[in-house]
Design a protein around this motif. Structure first.
Motif, PDB file in Angstrom:
ATOM      1  N   VAL A 171       8.598   4.039   0.140  1.00  0.00           N
ATOM      2  CA  VAL A 171       8.036   2.947   0.937  1.00  0.00           C
ATOM      3  C   VAL A 171       7.277   3.548   2.105  1.00  0.00           C
ATOM      4  N   THR A 216       9.218   0.272  -7.318  1.00  0.00           N
ATOM      5  CA  THR A 216      10.019   0.260  -6.090  1.00  0.00           C
ATOM      6  C   THR A 216      10.166  -1.162  -5.567  1.00  0.00           C
ATOM      7  N   TRP A 217       9.060  -1.912  -5.553  1.00  0.00           N
ATOM      8  CA  TRP A 217       9.116  -3.285  -5.067  1.00  0.00           C
ATOM      9  C   TRP A 217      10.093  -4.126  -5.889  1.00  0.00           C
ATOM     10  N   GLU A 265       3.563  -0.651   2.112  1.00  0.00           N
ATOM     11  CA  GLU A 265       2.923  -0.335   0.834  1.00  0.00           C
ATOM     12  C   GLU A 265       3.912   0.423  -0.039  1.00  0.00           C
ATOM     13  N   LEU A 266       3.991   0.006  -1.281  1.00  0.00           N
ATOM     14  CA  LEU A 266       4.916   0.627  -2.219  1.00  0.00           C
ATOM     15  C   LEU A 266       4.459   0.361  -3.640  1.00  0.00           C
ATOM     16  N   ASP A 267       4.969   1.157  -4.577  1.00  0.00           N
ATOM     17  CA  ASP A 267       4.588   0.960  -5.970  1.00  0.00           C
ATOM     18  C   ASP A 267       5.385  -0.203  -6.561  1.00  0.00           C
ATOM     19  N   ALA A 268       4.929  -0.661  -7.700  1.00  0.00           N
ATOM     20  CA  ALA A 268       5.508  -1.846  -8.330  1.00  0.00           C
ATOM     21  C   ALA A 268       6.980  -1.653  -8.691  1.00  0.00           C
ATOM     22  N   ARG A 328       1.760  -4.609   0.389  1.00  0.00           N
ATOM     23  CA  ARG A 328       0.802  -4.194  -0.639  1.00  0.00           C
ATOM     24  C   ARG A 328       1.536  -3.502  -1.777  1.00  0.00           C
ATOM     25  N   VAL A 329       1.277  -3.987  -2.985  1.00  0.00           N
ATOM     26  CA  VAL A 329       1.832  -3.378  -4.197  1.00  0.00           C
ATOM     27  C   VAL A 329       0.652  -3.125  -5.132  1.00  0.00           C
ATOM     28  N   LEU A 363       6.639 -11.343  -4.913  1.00  0.00           N
ATOM     29  CA  LEU A 363       5.908 -11.419  -3.648  1.00  0.00           C
ATOM     30  C   LEU A 363       5.782 -12.875  -3.198  1.00  0.00           C
ATOM     31  N   VAL A 407       5.751  -8.672 -10.157  1.00  0.00           N
ATOM     32  CA  VAL A 407       5.338  -8.340  -8.790  1.00  0.00           C
ATOM     33  C   VAL A 407       4.807  -9.588  -8.094  1.00  0.00           C
ATOM     34  N   TYR A 430      -1.467  -4.388  -8.154  1.00  0.00           N
ATOM     35  CA  TYR A 430      -1.159  -5.750  -8.595  1.00  0.00           C
ATOM     36  C   TYR A 430      -1.415  -6.855  -7.577  1.00  0.00           C
TER      37      TYR A 430
END
Length: 94
Positions: free
Chosen positions: A76, A56-57, A51-54, A26-27, A11, A7, A30
């Motif tokens: 997302v 998904t990112w 903003e999304l979970d790891a 924002r993840v 990023l 992550v 992390y």
């Protein structure tokens, strides 16, 4: 590499590809970074937030998932001007 490392690395690639401060990505839990040229914010909520979970990112960053599909599935949460990161994804070096 751990998910946290992946992550943070991806990023960082986003920041290199689209330097700026108009979108906060924002993840949790992390990392969060600011990217994309435009209006810089100094206080409070930035003009655009993604903003999304790891998982998904990472899927978006590597091209395993398309932005529109992630949004449609509710994976997302994006608001504000410039919050659509689809032109920047996937990240080439992922």
């Amino acid at each position: 590499m751990s998910l946290k490392d992946d992550v943070k690395r991806t990023l960082g690639l986003l920041q290199q590809k689209a330097p700026g401060h108009s979108v906060e990505v924002r993840v949790p839990p992390y990392a969060a970074v600011q990217a994309v040229a435009g209006v810089r914010h100094t206080r409070g909520t930035p003009p655009a937030v993604v903003e999304l979970d790891a998982d998904t990112w990472i899927a978006l960053a590597t091209g395993d998932l398309v932005w529109t599909d992630a949004e449609a599935a509710g994976r997302v949460r994006a608001s504000g001007e410039r919050a659509d990161l689809s032109p920047l994804l996937p990240l080439e070096d992922s």
